[in-house]
Design a protein around this motif. Structure first.
Motif, PDB file in Angstrom:
ATOM      1  N   LEU A   1      -1.492  10.242   3.861  1.00 51.25           N
ATOM      2  CA  LEU A   1      -1.504   8.792   3.720  1.00 51.25           C
ATOM      3  C   LEU A   1      -2.712   8.169   4.415  1.00 51.25           C
ATOM      4  O   LEU A   1      -2.769   6.958   4.602  1.00 51.25           O
ATOM      5  CB  LEU A   1      -0.212   8.207   4.297  1.00 51.25           C
TER       6      LEU A   1
ATOM      7  N   GLN B   1      -0.878  20.626  -4.769  1.00 54.75           N
ATOM      8  CA  GLN B   1       0.311  21.442  -5.002  1.00 54.75           C
ATOM      9  C   GLN B   1      -0.122  22.754  -5.623  1.00 54.75           C
ATOM     10  O   GLN B   1      -0.912  22.760  -6.582  1.00 54.75           O
ATOM     11  CB  GLN B   1       1.278  20.704  -5.928  1.00 54.75           C
TER      12      GLN B   1
ATOM     13  N   ALA C   1       2.016   7.181  -6.263  1.00 54.80           N
ATOM     14  CA  ALA C   1       0.940   8.112  -6.590  1.00 54.80           C
ATOM     15  C   ALA C   1       1.315   9.543  -6.262  1.00 54.80           C
ATOM     16  O   ALA C   1       0.910  10.469  -6.937  1.00 54.80           O
ATOM     17  CB  ALA C   1      -0.318   7.709  -5.831  1.00 54.80           C
ATOM     18  N   PHE C   2       2.092   9.711  -5.220  1.00 55.15           N
ATOM     19  CA  PHE C   2       2.398  11.067  -4.774  1.00 55.15           C
ATOM     20  C   PHE C   2       3.767  11.560  -5.223  1.00 55.15           C
ATOM     21  O   PHE C   2       4.233  12.591  -4.785  1.00 55.15           O
ATOM     22  CB  PHE C   2       2.299  11.146  -3.259  1.00 55.15           C
TER      23      PHE C   2
ATOM     24  N   LEU D   1       4.557  12.863  -7.887  1.00 60.19           N
ATOM     25  CA  LEU D   1       4.399  14.148  -8.566  1.00 60.19           C
ATOM     26  C   LEU D   1       4.509  15.293  -7.574  1.00 60.19           C
ATOM     27  O   LEU D   1       5.110  16.323  -7.850  1.00 60.19           O
ATOM     28  CB  LEU D   1       3.043  14.198  -9.273  1.00 60.19           C
ATOM     29  N   VAL D   2       3.905  15.091  -6.414  1.00 61.44           N
ATOM     30  CA  VAL D   2       3.934  16.143  -5.404  1.00 61.44           C
ATOM     31  C   VAL D   2       5.245  16.137  -4.626  1.00 61.44           C
ATOM     32  O   VAL D   2       5.949  17.131  -4.543  1.00 61.44           O
ATOM     33  CB  VAL D   2       2.762  15.973  -4.425  1.00 61.44           C
TER      34      VAL D   2
ATOM     35  N   TYR E   1       4.861  21.498   2.803  1.00 61.70           N
ATOM     36  CA  TYR E   1       6.245  21.726   2.390  1.00 61.70           C
ATOM     37  C   TYR E   1       6.308  22.838   1.344  1.00 61.70           C
ATOM     38  O   TYR E   1       5.356  23.060   0.610  1.00 61.70           O
ATOM     39  CB  TYR E   1       6.833  20.450   1.799  1.00 61.70           C
TER      40      TYR E   1
ATOM     41  N   TYR F   1       2.515   1.800  -3.304  1.00 58.34           N
ATOM     42  CA  TYR F   1       1.559   2.309  -4.268  1.00 58.34           C
ATOM     43  C   TYR F   1       1.312   3.791  -4.056  1.00 58.34           C
ATOM     44  O   TYR F   1       1.315   4.593  -4.986  1.00 58.34           O
ATOM     45  CB  TYR F   1       0.257   1.520  -4.130  1.00 58.34           C
ATOM     46  N   ARG F   2       1.131   4.130  -2.794  1.00 60.02           N
ATOM     47  CA  ARG F   2       0.848   5.543  -2.521  1.00 60.02           C
ATOM     48  C   ARG F   2       2.056   6.409  -2.794  1.00 60.02           C
ATOM     49  O   ARG F   2       1.944   7.538  -3.235  1.00 60.02           O
ATOM     50  CB  ARG F   2       0.409   5.689  -1.066  1.00 60.02           C
TER      51      ARG F   2
ATOM     52  N   TYR G   1       0.642  16.101   1.197  1.00 63.61           N
ATOM     53  CA  TYR G   1       0.000  14.849   0.853  1.00 63.61           C
ATOM     54  C   TYR G   1      -0.442  14.173   2.138  1.00 63.61           C
ATOM     55  O   TYR G   1       0.037  14.498   3.223  1.00 63.61           O
ATOM     56  CB  TYR G   1       0.963  13.928   0.079  1.00 63.61           C
TER      57      TYR G   1
ATOM     58  N   PHE H   1       9.861   4.651   3.641  1.00 57.11           N
ATOM     59  CA  PHE H   1       9.124   5.541   2.761  1.00 57.11           C
ATOM     60  C   PHE H   1      10.007   6.658   2.242  1.00 57.11           C
ATOM     61  O   PHE H   1      10.840   7.184   2.945  1.00 57.11           O
ATOM     62  CB  PHE H   1       7.943   6.142   3.520  1.00 57.11           C
TER      63      PHE H   1
ATOM     64  N   LYS I   1       0.829  -1.201   0.000  1.00 60.04           N
ATOM     65  CA  LYS I   1       0.000   0.000   0.000  1.00 60.04           C
ATOM     66  C   LYS I   1       0.861   1.247   0.000  1.00 60.04           C
ATOM     67  O   LYS I   1       0.616   2.195  -0.729  1.00 60.04           O
ATOM     68  CB  LYS I   1      -0.914  -0.011   1.231  1.00 60.04           C
ATOM     69  N   TRP I   2       1.920   1.208   0.822  1.00 58.70           N
ATOM     70  CA  TRP I   2       2.766   2.396   0.904  1.00 58.70           C
ATOM     71  C   TRP I   2       3.521   2.615  -0.399  1.00 58.70           C
ATOM     72  O   TRP I   2       3.710   3.735  -0.853  1.00 58.70           O
ATOM     73  CB  TRP I   2       3.740   2.269   2.060  1.00 58.70           C
TER      74      TRP I   2
ATOM     75  N   ALA J   1       3.055  22.352  -1.158  1.00 58.53           N
ATOM     76  CA  ALA J   1       2.366  21.092  -1.431  1.00 58.53           C
ATOM     77  C   ALA J   1       2.270  20.271  -0.168  1.00 58.53           C
ATOM     78  O   ALA J   1       3.006  20.490   0.800  1.00 58.53           O
ATOM     79  CB  ALA J   1       3.110  20.303  -2.508  1.00 58.53           C
TER      80      ALA J   1
ATOM     81  N   TYR K   1      10.057  13.233   5.421  1.00 55.66           N
ATOM     82  CA  TYR K   1       8.822  12.573   5.795  1.00 55.66           C
ATOM     83  C   TYR K   1       8.974  11.966   7.177  1.00 55.66           C
ATOM     84  O   TYR K   1       9.988  11.408   7.522  1.00 55.66           O
ATOM     85  CB  TYR K   1       8.465  11.519   4.764  1.00 55.66           C
TER      86      TYR K   1
ATOM     87  N   HIS L   1      -6.512   9.608  -3.546  1.00 57.00           N
ATOM     88  CA  HIS L   1      -5.547   8.768  -2.840  1.00 57.00           C
ATOM     89  C   HIS L   1      -4.900   7.762  -3.777  1.00 57.00           C
ATOM     90  O   HIS L   1      -3.888   7.152  -3.435  1.00 57.00           O
ATOM     91  CB  HIS L   1      -6.217   8.058  -1.661  1.00 57.00           C
ATOM     92  N   ASP L   2      -5.438   7.609  -4.970  1.00 58.43           N
ATOM     93  CA  ASP L   2      -4.826   6.735  -5.965  1.00 58.43           C
ATOM     94  C   ASP L   2      -3.820   7.481  -6.835  1.00 58.43           C
ATOM     95  O   ASP L   2      -3.249   6.910  -7.757  1.00 58.43           O
ATOM     96  CB  ASP L   2      -5.899   6.125  -6.870  1.00 58.43           C
ATOM     97  N   GLY L   3      -3.658   8.750  -6.571  1.00 59.01           N
ATOM     98  CA  GLY L   3      -2.722   9.525  -7.351  1.00 59.01           C
ATOM     99  C   GLY L   3      -3.300  10.067  -8.641  1.00 59.01           C
ATOM    100  O   GLY L   3      -2.561  10.545  -9.509  1.00 59.01           O
TER     101      GLY L   3
END
Lengths: 726, 150
Positions: free
Chosen positions: B93, B44, A14-15, A17-18, B72, A10-11, B91, A83, A7-8, B89, A28, B131-133
């Motif tokens: 979890l 963002q 997904a993130f 980009l950010v 951030y 995958y996430r 995020y 992570f 899950k981590w 930006a 983090y 949450h799936d991006g």
């Protein structure tokens, strides 16, 4: 092996980009391992006289040590350590030591200050208008996550205004000398305001403007690589403002032990007359000295400031043993992981907290860690070489030993006794063919002989009497000791070692280091830091310039035993004239620029930038009269993450800062380089500071009185002889 | 969808208190809101001053508990003297049901302003994701205020 759940992963994808945008600045958070026991915060004490051997509360171990009992795999609770690629997941154990400084002795693992039973513990009192009131700093919380040899540390300082009008709190505090401070938050209730890294003068101007207009603001400034100042403006009566900082640093390594250190108090420094940038030691009541003065509590005062320390270790290899200078509670998640808390009732804030852990080291003698920045494709590496474990097969060399002992007032008592024991041990180990000299300094310097004398039985007996008659008193004109020790001709037939024995309580470090650099020649410097809160920055920089090592003698350590082990090693060097064949790897900005000799117990660590492929790297040098080479193993581990880039940046800043004291490059030019590096990699430095302002609300009235947080003198230091009087 | 909003705050910022009139600098805060029609896990944005002199002096967390920490900011905001623009930006979890849906304050930007010229702010939402991006529809808006005396 640290696991990351799908899950981590995958996430994380997904993130990207950010988060990817902030590769240079985002850190983090890593969840803490579940503690086995919830200790109460430790409480300040200044009861230095009552000391006893420390007990370590352990889980599944025998007395005095901690060993893992549970061999099962690591629970998933700590899996987030991987992570964003921050951990050394799956990596072979990287080198844990200081990249440039050989620490041959740390404080002993078992020493403590007994908690007090006095009523009112937890309420340091200050006299303000004849009232007894607490000082603003109420609590410090330390949370460290160790992955391999890199420690990421979060520190929360909780300030509360106990007065009936607004105050500005000012707190001068230490951090590890190599700490790379990369995050800063001001917290007001549930509100968390991320501070901005700015050029130092700019940050100070912002803070002053906000403060004068009644806005809550905080500012963190670096005064020395290991001394920082926290200012919090416009704290209203009864209200609290917290500050969170995050830093990381590489752990020290010595003989299989990794060492995590959290310093708790700035030791008093002697500032020679005319020194332009002093850090004074003054009584708590002092109101006239500058902000950078350290205010000390009287011996009969205590602080209500308490502290809690939690350390989570993911070593990457089996942890065989734990030890600490303080009473701790330890628990293992698996054979490679442990969580440690400062035990309830343990006193702390007048001496450094040191946590050591020993790891299985039989299988690795060298390694190479690499990281490639995905944005710039710039590579960063850390390379390490472990020395032989014993000196049995190494040739003893004739030596020219120069002892330089600090006999100033701050050394009186236990520190002086320890320094004498150490020197007596060294004298016992001198052999025919060696020569030696003894120099003492306080307000001035004097020496045992006109020149180094042969190590005959008669000369050694005379030297023993000379040492026995030394006593502490006066100031710390260390510069005189440096000149006396390094200014005479070197005998090329002998390895020349200069050993400084001092607490380093001076304020003119830059001047001292500059003189050492000018005069070092072929000498190697070995610094013995004596006392409970040694000026580690000075000790280690001297050793670095001198291609030597540093040892720390805590109040419970035997100076004789430590010198005994030290002497055996330095008289049997494993590799001298060290150089590296990079084998086609395009390497740049490598630190240290001058490689030290290799001694038993002292690894070599090199950090730098690279392009290309890393393979077949060899370390070359001389062992005795023969050429010798070692092939560096490449672990092909690329998971060591952005910390390697910041580690390199911190090393570069430290190197530039050192060069300021002796380099021919213009001072301003070096400063610009430091500033650019610090901003690029988002690190605090002499030229960059963090500032945060809460602009949402102006507080009423004037900005109030500045209250300096007073601290106890370090354990074992005499207030009467070290704190300057008004 | 990328939202874009320009807000001119000259009138507001000229209405400074008498105590601040003589000050060379003044402070203001900008609450930034993002409005989505489905749970948002990451966002963002870019914030800049088209006119006037602005410096970021703090980036605060928003109202959603799913975004617990302070957002951030990018290093370009401070590197090479660049102080008039910032990319922010954050995020989360958290599980989908914990994520904010609808209009939510995602951050408050704390600013120091100087000079006589009234600043003109640009706010641009770069991206908001599930949450799936996956990018989701979102609108951005801001509210500006000076720090008021209690």
């Amino acid at each position: 092996m640290i696991t990351i759940s799908p899950k981590w992963v995958y996430r994380f994808a997904a993130f990207t980009l950010v988060a990817g945008l902030f590769a240079g600045c985002a850190q983090y958070s890593i969840p803490d391992a579940e503690p086995v026991q919830e200790p109460e915060p430790a409480t300040d004490s200044n009861q230095g006289a009552d000391q006893r051997l420390e007990e370590i509360t352990v889980t599944g171990s025998r007395e005095g040590t901690w060993r893992p009992a549970n061999r099962s795999s690591m629970p998933g609770g700590a899996s987030m350590a991987g992570f964003a690629g921050e951990s050394a997941e799956g990596a072979a154990l990287p080198y844990a030591g200081d990249e440039e400084i050989w620490v041959i002795q740390k404080h002993a693992a078992t020493s403590a200050v007994a908690p007090t039973d006095d009523p009112g513990t937890g309420a340091m009192v200050a006299t303000v208008d004849s009232k007894e009131v607490p000082l603003p700093l109420q609590h410090t919380g330390v949370n460290a996550q160790i992955n391999g040899y890199i420690s990421t540390v979060s520190v929360r300082q909780e300030f509360t205004n106990p007065f009936d009008s607004k105050i500005e709190a000012v707190y001068l505090f230490p951090l590890p000398e190599k700490a790379a401070v990369s995050e800063f938050l001001m917290i007001i209730g549930e509100r968390k305001i991320r501070g901005i890294l700015r050029e130092k003068e700019e940050a100070e101007a912002i803070y002053e403007a906000a403060r004068s207009q009644g806005y809550r603001a905080s500012l963190m400034v670096q005064h020395r690589p290991n001394i920082f100042e926290q200012k919090v403006a416009n704290i209203e009566p009864g209200k609290s403002i917290d500050v969170d900082i995050k830093y990381f640093h590489t752990l020290k390594y010595n003989d299989g032990w990794y060492s995590f250190v959290f310093p708790t108090v700035v030791g008093p420094r002697y500032n020679p007359p005319g020194h332009s940038d002093p850090i004074q030691a003054v009584p708590r009541q002092d109101t006239t000295s500058q902000d950078t003065a350290v205010r000390y509590l009287r011996p009969d005062e205590r602080s209500g400031h308490d502290i809690r320390i939690d350390v989570s270790i993911s070593a990457g290899v089996e942890i065989e043993e734990l030890r600490s200078t303080h009473k701790i509670v330890a628990n293992q998640a698996d054979e490679q992981s442990a969580s440690v808390q400062l035990a309830a009732g343990s006193t702390i804030s007048n001496r450094d907290f040191v946590l050591d852990f020993r790891v299985a080291g039989e299988t690795m003698k060298s390694d190479l860690l690499t990281y490639v920045d995905p944005e710039t494709q710039q590579g960063y590496f850390t390379m390490m070489l472990y020395p032989p474990e014993v000196t049995d097969n190494l040739e003893r060399r004739n030596m020219e030993m120069v002892f330089v002992i600090d006999s100033s007032g701050s050394m009186s008592g236990t520190p002086m006794a320890q320094a004498k024991d150490a020197m007596l041990a060294a004298l016992d180990h001198l052999q025919e063919g060696d020569t030696f000299q003894i120099i003492r300094f306080s307000d001035n310097a004097s020496q045992f002989g006109q020149a180094p004398v042969p190590a005959t039985r008669q000369n050694i007996k005379r030297a023993q009497r000379y040492v026995a008659n030394l006593s502490g008193g006066g100031g710390t004109q260390m510069i005189e000791g440096v000149k006396a020790a390094l200014d005479f001709p070197h005998d090329p037939a002998r390895l020349r070692f200069v050993s400084f024995l001092t607490d380093g309580y001076i304020g003119n470090e830059a001047q001292i280091l500059g003189e050492v650099q000018k005069r070092i020649g072929a000498s190697r410097i070995f610094s013995f830091g004596v006392g409970s809160s040694v000026n580690r920055y000075l000790m280690e920089r001297m050793a670095k310039i001198g291609r030597g090592a540093v040892a720390y003698l805590g109040p419970q350590d035997s100076g004789y035993e430590i010198m005994d082990g030290f002497f055996n090693r330095i008289s049997h060097p494993a590799l001298t004239d060290v150089r590296i064949d990079w084998h086609g790897m395009a390497v740049s900005d490598v630190y240290p620029s001058v490689l030290p000799d290799v001694f038993v117990g002292r690894p070599i660590v090199v950090t730098g930038k690279y392009l290309g492929h890393a393979s077949d790297i060899r370390v070359l040098g001389r062992q005795g009269n023969n050429d010798h080479s070692v092939v560096i193993e490449n672990s092909n581990d690329t998971s060591s993450a952005p910390q390697l880039a910041k580690t390199w940046a911190r090393m570069r800043i430290a190197d530039l800062a050192d060069r300021k004291t002796w380099s021919a490059v213009p001072y301003d030019e070096i400063g610009e380089e430091i500033k650019a590096t610090a901003l690029r990699y988002q690190l605090m430095s002499d030229y960059t500071s963090f500032v945060a302002v809460d602009t949402s609300e102006r507080t009423e009235g004037e900005y109030g009185t500045t209250v300096h947080q007073a601290v106890p003198v370090p354990d074992g230091v005499r207030y009467e002889t070290t704190v300057e009087k008004n | 969808m990328i939202g874009r909003l320009r807000v001119i705050v000259a009138l507001l910022l000229l209405a400074v208190s008498s105590a601040m009139a003589d000050s060379p600098v003044r402070f203001a805060s900008v609450d930034v809101y993002i409005d989505t029609t489905e749970p948002m896990a990451a966002w963002q944005l870019e914030f800049s001053a088209a006119t006037g002199v602005m410096q970021i002096v703090g980036v605060e967390n928003g109202d959603s508990e799913a975004f617990d920490g302070a957002p951030y900011y990018d290093r370009d905001a401070v590197e090479n003297g660049r102080a008039d623009r910032i990319v922010v930006a954050d995020y989360s979890l958290e599980e989908q049901e914990e994520l904010p849906n609808g209009r939510v304050r995602v951050t408050t930007l704390h600013l120091m302003l100087s000079g006589d010229e009234a600043p003109e702010f640009d706010t641009r939402l770069i991206v908001a994701t599930s949450h799936d991006g996956v990018s989701i529809n979102a609108e951005i808006s801001i509210e500006i205020s000076e720090g008021s005396t209690k």
